[in-house]
Motif scaffolding. Structure first.
Motif, mmCIF file in Angstrom:
data_model
loop_
_atom_site.group_PDB
_atom_site.id
_atom_site.type_symbol
_atom_site.label_atom_id
_atom_site.label_comp_id
_atom_site.label_asym_id
_atom_site.label_seq_id
_atom_site.Cartn_x
_atom_site.Cartn_y
_atom_site.Cartn_z
ATOM 1 N N GLY A 16 0.787 -1.224 0.000
ATOM 2 C CA GLY A 16 0.000 0.000 0.000
ATOM 3 C C GLY A 16 0.817 1.271 0.000
ATOM 4 N N ARG A 17 2.118 1.148 0.363
ATOM 5 C CA ARG A 17 2.973 2.334 0.383
ATOM 6 C C ARG A 17 3.651 2.500 -0.979
ATOM 7 N NH1 ARG A 17 3.850 3.706 5.867
ATOM 8 N NH2 ARG A 17 4.745 5.640 5.046
ATOM 9 N N ILE A 18 4.442 3.572 -1.096
ATOM 10 C CA ILE A 18 5.138 3.847 -2.347
ATOM 11 C C ILE A 18 6.475 3.113 -2.390
ATOM 12 C CG2 ILE A 18 6.197 5.939 -1.395
ATOM 13 C CD1 ILE A 18 6.055 7.163 -4.207
ATOM 14 N N SER A 19 6.787 2.543 -3.551
ATOM 15 C CA SER A 19 8.110 1.972 -3.809
ATOM 16 C C SER A 19 8.841 2.919 -4.753
ATOM 17 C CB SER A 19 8.012 0.602 -4.472
ATOM 18 O OG SER A 19 7.421 -0.342 -3.624
ATOM 19 N N ILE A 20 10.071 3.250 -4.422
ATOM 20 C CA ILE A 20 10.885 4.117 -5.280
ATOM 21 C C ILE A 20 12.171 3.388 -5.610
ATOM 22 C CG2 ILE A 20 12.083 6.318 -5.526
ATOM 23 C CD1 ILE A 20 10.112 7.514 -3.519
ATOM 24 N N LEU A 21 12.344 3.081 -6.888
ATOM 25 C CA LEU A 21 13.547 2.394 -7.350
ATOM 26 C C LEU A 21 14.381 3.395 -8.148
ATOM 27 C CD1 LEU A 21 10.935 0.204 -7.690
ATOM 28 C CD2 LEU A 21 12.913 -1.291 -7.903
ATOM 29 N N ASN A 22 15.672 3.403 -7.887
ATOM 30 C CA ASN A 22 16.550 4.404 -8.478
ATOM 31 C C ASN A 22 17.556 3.806 -9.453
ATOM 32 O OD1 ASN A 22 15.662 6.826 -7.011
ATOM 33 N ND2 ASN A 22 16.387 5.707 -5.206
ATOM 34 N N CYS A 23 17.980 4.661 -10.371
ATOM 35 C CA CYS A 23 18.914 4.233 -11.419
ATOM 36 C C CYS A 23 19.737 5.436 -11.842
ATOM 37 C CB CYS A 23 18.096 3.684 -12.590
ATOM 38 S SG CYS A 23 19.047 3.121 -13.998
ATOM 39 N N ASP A 24 21.033 5.250 -12.012
ATOM 40 C CA ASP A 24 21.921 6.311 -12.476
ATOM 41 C C ASP A 24 22.623 5.859 -13.751
ATOM 42 O OD1 ASP A 24 22.434 6.473 -9.106
ATOM 43 O OD2 ASP A 24 21.767 8.257 -10.194
ATOM 44 N N TYR A 25 22.929 6.814 -14.607
ATOM 45 C CA TYR A 25 23.651 6.477 -15.831
ATOM 46 C C TYR A 25 24.774 7.480 -16.050
ATOM 47 C CZ TYR A 25 20.641 10.071 -17.976
ATOM 48 O OH TYR A 25 19.975 11.240 -18.281
ATOM 49 N N GLN A 81 1.961 -3.482 -4.299
ATOM 50 C CA GLN A 81 1.120 -4.661 -4.101
ATOM 51 C C GLN A 81 2.011 -5.901 -3.995
ATOM 52 O OE1 GLN A 81 -1.462 -4.691 -7.523
ATOM 53 N NE2 GLN A 81 -2.645 -2.899 -6.837
ATOM 54 N N PRO A 82 1.520 -6.956 -3.354
ATOM 55 C CA PRO A 82 2.333 -8.182 -3.216
ATOM 56 C C PRO A 82 2.816 -8.727 -4.558
ATOM 57 C CG PRO A 82 0.449 -8.283 -1.750
ATOM 58 C CD PRO A 82 0.254 -7.058 -2.600
#
Lengths: 112, 114
Positions: A16-25, A81-82
């Protein structure tokens, strides 16, 4: 030469919470960016993309943000979500070349 | 609609042997690419073919070769296998041949070299 980096091998969030996935280039010539989701024993599945002329693209629960000056992109998943439990890869390319550079992936765990 | 299909799904070979991996793209897709994924890393580009012509080659030795057939299916060949060739080999197809055409991956061939 690791031109696309995902520095977090894993991320755990509450359902239910926010997922933040990060990426650098590192390559400023990249102008197209994508996120893929991978389940075990399956190939990566395309999720969402963004071109360098935009700074945001939304598709349902998924939003990708691009910060060209910082050479950084992020994927926001709201609400988590699961079924989002998977490894997420970011990838980058140059428009004229169908060659994609992938990060090493971030495993997302969604806790109930 | 059929996605990208790869065969075989698993393969065990001995060092020094040769292997051929096969891929059928999504119908209508003219570009096929091959990627190698080792444990803990993201997919790494090996080859791209578009309209049966090689469009790109990654940083892999000449032991790796590929081709695309008139029906747009593709083969990846690896000669003189080394232990380090053990990996998941992913085939991907795309509608166009440029970098703005997302890749659609098959489920891969798991190659183990002993």
């Amino acid at each position: 030469d690791q031109q696309v980096k995902q520095n977090s091998p894993s991320l755990s969030v509450q359902e239910g919470r926010i997922s933040i996935l990060n990426c650098d280039y590192t390559n400023s010539m990249f102008d197209y960016f994508l996120w893929y989701k991978k389940y075990p024993a399956e190939g990566p599945t395309f999720l969402i993309s963004i071109s360098s002329i935009k700074d945001k693209n939304e598709d349902g629960r998924f939003t990708v943000f691009l910060n060209k000056s910082a050479k950084h992109l992020s994927l926001h998943i709201v609400p988590s979500q699961p079924g989002d439990y998977a490894v997420y890869f970011c990838a980058a390319s140059r428009y004229n070349f169908n060659k994609f550079y992938f990060g090493s992936g971030t495993k997302l765990n969604v806790k109930p | 609609d059929a996605g990208v299909t790869q065969s075989p799904t698993h393969l065990i070979k001995t060092r020094g042997q040769h292997v051929t991996l096969r891929c059928s793209p999504i119908s209508g897709h003219k570009s096929v690419s091959w990627y190698q994924q080792v444990l803990g890393q993201g997919p790494q580009f090996i080859f791209q073919y578009y309209e049966k012509e090689e469009r790109g080659r990654g940083n892999f030795p000449d032991r790796f070769s590929a081709r695309q057939f008139p029906n747009y299916s593709s083969e990846l060949n690896v000669n003189a296998l080394l232990l380090g060739d053990s990996a998941l080999y992913l085939c991907a197809s795309s509608l166009g041949g440029t970098g703005s055409s997302p890749l659609h991956f098959g489920n891969g061939t798991r190659l183990t070299v002993t």
